[in-house]
Design a protein around this motif. Structure first.
Motif, PDB file in Angstrom:
ATOM      1  N   ALA A 139       0.836  -1.203   0.000  1.00  0.00           N
ATOM      2  CA  ALA A 139       0.000   0.000   0.000  1.00  0.00           C
ATOM      3  C   ALA A 139       0.873   1.256   0.000  1.00  0.00           C
ATOM      4  O   ALA A 139       0.621   2.207  -0.747  1.00  0.00           O
ATOM      5  CB  ALA A 139      -0.914  -0.014   1.225  1.00  0.00           C
ATOM      6  N   PHE A 177       2.348   1.829  -3.383  1.00  0.00           N
ATOM      7  CA  PHE A 177       1.346   2.298  -4.336  1.00  0.00           C
ATOM      8  C   PHE A 177       1.036   3.775  -4.121  1.00  0.00           C
ATOM      9  O   PHE A 177       1.020   4.563  -5.061  1.00  0.00           O
ATOM     10  CB  PHE A 177       0.061   1.470  -4.209  1.00  0.00           C
ATOM     11  N   TYR A 178       0.819   4.162  -2.869  1.00  0.00           N
ATOM     12  CA  TYR A 178       0.437   5.553  -2.604  1.00  0.00           C
ATOM     13  C   TYR A 178       1.559   6.535  -2.931  1.00  0.00           C
ATOM     14  O   TYR A 178       1.305   7.705  -3.186  1.00  0.00           O
ATOM     15  CB  TYR A 178      -0.012   5.715  -1.146  1.00  0.00           C
ATOM     16  N   HIS A 179       2.791   6.074  -2.938  1.00  0.00           N
ATOM     17  CA  HIS A 179       3.899   6.946  -3.337  1.00  0.00           C
ATOM     18  C   HIS A 179       4.157   6.917  -4.832  1.00  0.00           C
ATOM     19  O   HIS A 179       5.081   7.559  -5.320  1.00  0.00           O
ATOM     20  CB  HIS A 179       5.179   6.565  -2.583  1.00  0.00           C
ATOM     21  N   GLY A 180       3.363   6.134  -5.561  1.00  0.00           N
ATOM     22  CA  GLY A 180       3.575   6.042  -6.999  1.00  0.00           C
ATOM     23  C   GLY A 180       4.927   5.459  -7.352  1.00  0.00           C
ATOM     24  O   GLY A 180       5.488   5.741  -8.405  1.00  0.00           O
ATOM     25  N   TYR A 199       5.712   2.553  -8.182  1.00  0.00           N
ATOM     26  CA  TYR A 199       5.697   1.479  -9.175  1.00  0.00           C
ATOM     27  C   TYR A 199       5.891   2.034 -10.588  1.00  0.00           C
ATOM     28  O   TYR A 199       5.951   1.284 -11.541  1.00  0.00           O
ATOM     29  CB  TYR A 199       4.362   0.718  -9.118  1.00  0.00           C
ATOM     30  N   GLY A 217      10.970   8.753  -5.067  1.00  0.00           N
ATOM     31  CA  GLY A 217      10.716   9.971  -4.327  1.00  0.00           C
ATOM     32  C   GLY A 217      11.878  10.951  -4.372  1.00  0.00           C
ATOM     33  O   GLY A 217      12.853  10.674  -5.054  1.00  0.00           O
ATOM     34  N   LEU A 269       8.402  13.011  -3.058  1.00  0.00           N
ATOM     35  CA  LEU A 269       7.174  13.359  -3.768  1.00  0.00           C
ATOM     36  C   LEU A 269       7.257  14.780  -4.296  1.00  0.00           C
ATOM     37  O   LEU A 269       7.806  15.642  -3.650  1.00  0.00           O
ATOM     38  CB  LEU A 269       5.970  13.215  -2.840  1.00  0.00           C
ATOM     39  N   ASN A 303       4.241  11.370  -9.652  1.00  0.00           N
ATOM     40  CA  ASN A 303       4.009  10.635  -8.407  1.00  0.00           C
ATOM     41  C   ASN A 303       3.512  11.563  -7.306  1.00  0.00           C
ATOM     42  O   ASN A 303       3.524  11.217  -6.140  1.00  0.00           O
ATOM     43  CB  ASN A 303       5.276   9.880  -7.975  1.00  0.00           C
ATOM     44  N   ARG A 361      -2.705  12.553  -8.831  1.00  0.00           N
ATOM     45  CA  ARG A 361      -3.146  11.165  -8.971  1.00  0.00           C
ATOM     46  C   ARG A 361      -4.393  10.907  -8.143  1.00  0.00           C
ATOM     47  O   ARG A 361      -4.548   9.839  -7.561  1.00  0.00           O
ATOM     48  CB  ARG A 361      -2.054  10.208  -8.500  1.00  0.00           C
TER      49      ARG A 361
END
Lengths: 260, 260
Positions: free
Chosen positions: A146, A149-152, A154, A258, A260, B212, B217
């Motif tokens: 999770a 995913f939330y940090h993008g 991927y 990152g 972000l 990101n 997003r």
């Protein structure tokens, strides 16, 4: 007496530092601790030694010598990936201990667990740690996914490492699920019955899948042996290979993502 | 035209202003004129030596002799420089008699393709290793203390003839078992989790948004949150709100039917 006491302790500390110096000068000591080790004589905190600590350690050299400043922030990663890996090691260590006292047959498995808990020193404690550690690992792998995913994280160039990560999540669930059967109590038997019945509904070759998983038409001694081998050997083997690729790719893809 | 960096432009402006000021103050012949007229060479050289302190005399001598060589004989050998007489034409044609001037500024990126920009990095030892070590210690301590106080379940020996009511899968599969109450087993047990894992693995190839940043997003994050919450709620219902016959119960009235 009062006058001689400090002199004696002084002599003692002199003796200790002399012996320490001799040991640290010896060839044996210097052959064990490579340059940059904090146990070598005259270790100082210099950029050169900070690099050596990482480069000259088989464990630490998983890491690069330097990492992005934001990557060390606990608030970014929450340590979840590292904790998953550490729990895997903890489970391996406790699992090896448990293997000494366990035979995977329907006649002996439950008795072995029972006597492990009652007659073996620290048996109950280690079994508890293995059990709770396993649940924690499922949780931490899930939370790690999770977080990523939330940090993008991927996104390119890390697409394939995400795919490997999703496979590692499945291996974690399978490791936990195969271990669930091994105590051979009512909880284990019926949880696995529910699970394998579901897999039996796989389209086209559902019956065959169930047969291979159970080693027969019903859960029994064959199932126990199969799941034991899966749990202690095959799945850890595959998981370790995938973990190696996962960690290696983190570095090859330019460290963690990152900021972000 | 490439943009001139701020500090170079300022330096050039300052040099220009200085030259202008000197020209007005000394009322010396213009440097450009001096270069054109050979007769003014004697005047130009002292002006350069006296006013522009930064340029040493030997450089002026070298320049003078080089200019003479060029004027007298093009094919003269380099050894002639040392023996050349003092009557030379001035080369100094820049502002204030300087022998060099800024022609153009070539920025580093225009010739070499610099891809890596310097990053803010810290040494892995001690910054990252210490954080990892503390995290590992904490999780070990937590598992250990939890295991001292809470025992792993060991129910009675497995018995295929006595089905417990309810029989539940391990907690991470209880979402799937919950789906079984709504769909055909092939859909709930195989199709939905299979599709879910496949889509999860394909996420980096489906999500083409390169950013990101959370604000870019919103849709992806909302979708993932709904997905995760969907499973979390199903797992919670399956774990705590399902009693005998897998019927819906409230744990505070009927008690908990849940084993880890």
């Amino acid at each position: 007496m009062a006058k001689t006491a400090p002199r004696r302790s002084e002599q003692l500390s002199d003796k200790v530092s002399e012996v320490t110096g001799k040991v640290q000068d010896s060839q044996a000591w210097n052959s064990i601790f490579r340059p940059g080790s904090i146990f070598r004589k005259g270790y100082t905190d210099s950029p050169r030694n900070r690099s050596y600590v990482i480069m000259n350690s088989v464990l630490y050299h998983l890491h690069p010598v330097k990492v992005k400043r934001h990557a060390v922030k606990v608030s970014y990663t929450l340590c979840l990936g590292g904790l998953s890996f550490f729990l895997f090691i903890l489970l391996t260590v406790t699992g090896i201990f448990l293997m000494f006292f366990y035979r995977p047959t329907a006649a002996q498995a439950w008795d072995d667990i029972y006597s492990l808990q009652t007659a073996v020193a620290f048996g109950l404690l280690v079994r508890n740690m293995h059990r709770w550690g396993a649940h924690l690992m499922v949780l931490s792998v899930f939370l790690h996914m999770a977080r990523v995913f939330y940090h993008g994280a991927y996104k390119p160039p890390r697409e394939f490492n995400w795919v490997i990560g999703v496979m590692l999540l499945q291996f974690t669930l399978l490791l936990s699920f195969t271990g669930y059967l091994l105590p051979w109590d009512q909880l284990a038997l019926w949880a696995v019955t529910v699970g394998t019945n579901m897999m039996g509904y796989t389209p086209v070759f559902g019956k065959q899948v169930r047969f291979v998983l159970l080693g027969g038409f019903e859960i029994g001694s064959n199932t126990l042996l199969r799941w034991y081998v899966l749990h202690v050997l095959m799945l850890p083997f595959v998981t370790v290979i995938f973990m190696a690729i996962h960690f290696w790719r983190v570095r090859k893809d330019g460290g963690i993502s990152g900021p972000l | 035209m490439t943009e001139i960096p701020e500090h170079l432009r300022k330096r050039a402006e300052a040099a220009k202003a200085k030259a202008e000021g000197k020209k007005a103050g000394e009322a010396a012949p213009a440097a450009a004129d001096a270069a054109a007229a050979p007769a003014a060479m004697a005047a130009a050289a002292p002006a350069g030596g006296g006013g522009g302190d930064k340029i040493p005399d030997y450089l002026f001598d070298r320049g003078r002799s080089a200019a003479q060589n060029a004027g007298l004989a093009v094919a003269a050998p380099a050894g002639a420089v040392a023996t050349a007489p003092a009557d030379t034409r001035p080369v100094a044609s820049g502002p204030g008699g300087h022998t060099q001037r800024l022609l153009t500024v070539v920025k580093s990126g225009s010739i070499q393709d610099v891809r890596a920009t310097p990053q803010d990095k810290v040494h892995t030892w001690p910054h990252l290793i210490v954080a990892e070590f503390v995290a590992a210690l904490l999780i070990t301590a937590f598992t250990f203390i939890f295991s001292v106080f809470v025992n792993a379940p060991l129910l009675e020996l497995a018995n295929l003839n006595r089905t417990p009511n309810p029989s539940k899968a391990p907690w991470y599969f209880l979402g799937l078992q919950e789906l079984l109450t709504m769909f055909h087993p092939m859909v709930a047990g195989v199709t939905i989790p299979g599709m879910g894992l496949f889509v999860l693995g394909m996420a980096p190839y489906v999500d083409k948004n390169p950013s990101n940043k959370p604000e870019d997003r919103k849709f992806t994050i909302a979708l993932m949150t709904v997905f995760l919450m969907f499973w979390a709620v199903l797992v919670c219902i399956g774990s705590f709100f399902r009693g005998p016959g897998f019927n819906f119960v409230f744990p505070w009235t009927r008690g908990l039917f849940f084993e880890l």
